[in-house]
Design an enzyme around this catalytic site. Sequence first.
Site, PDB file in Angstrom:
ATOM      1  CB  VAL A 280      -0.971   0.001   1.218  1.00 52.39           C
ATOM      2  CG1 VAL A 280      -0.222   0.146   2.526  1.00 52.39           C
ATOM      3  CG2 VAL A 280      -2.042   1.052   1.081  1.00 52.39           C
ATOM      4  CB  CYS A 281       1.925   3.752  -2.006  1.00 52.95           C
ATOM      5  SG  CYS A 281       0.908   3.789  -3.497  1.00 52.95           S
ATOM      6  NE  ARG A 282      -1.522  11.755  -0.643  1.00 56.94           N
ATOM      7  CZ  ARG A 282      -2.538  12.082  -1.449  1.00 56.94           C
ATOM      8  NH1 ARG A 282      -2.697  11.479  -2.594  1.00 56.94           N
ATOM      9  NH2 ARG A 282      -3.390  13.015  -1.093  1.00 56.94           N
TER      10      ARG A 282
ATOM     11  N   GLY B  54      -1.752   4.315  -4.806  1.00 57.94           N
ATOM     12  CA  GLY B  54      -1.741   3.059  -5.550  1.00 57.94           C
ATOM     13  C   GLY B  54      -0.661   2.941  -6.602  1.00 57.94           C
TER      14      GLY B  54
ATOM     15  CG  MET C  54      -1.887   4.129   3.401  1.00 62.12           C
ATOM     16  SD  MET C  54      -2.836   2.962   4.424  1.00 62.12           S
ATOM     17  CE  MET C  54      -3.297   3.985   5.810  1.00 62.12           C
TER      18      MET C  54
END
Length: 120
Positions: A71-73, A75, A99
């Site tokens: 997961v990142c900010r 995608g 996120m």
Amino acid sequence: MPSLFHRDPGRLTLEQAHRQVSDGRAVLLDVRETPEREAGHAPGALHLPLTRLMAGAPLPAGTRGVRVAAVCRSGNRSRAAVDLLASAGLDATDASGGMAAWAREGLPVTGVNGNSGVIR
């Protein structure tokens, strides 16, 4: 041409990722940079920034033998992380939406000191 209404089977919705992490079928790997993660992250998420993953940093303990949901900010970085993780032989997928969407959906977010976190 793929339909716009079908999800890529290699991606998890955020609810699926949360459920799989909660019941021990997966670990969540946050690939955002440290200041982003410290502002707010999913409780229990492991951390390894994509920049370090790309440089060959070792994976955090707990990523072997279980599905890794990156997961990142938003995608984008998580999809790059999944490519690297899969090439290393891990069962890897990304949490679709990142996120930012995780927080919008009301899933838990905590700060570095256990207080309420924010997603930047």
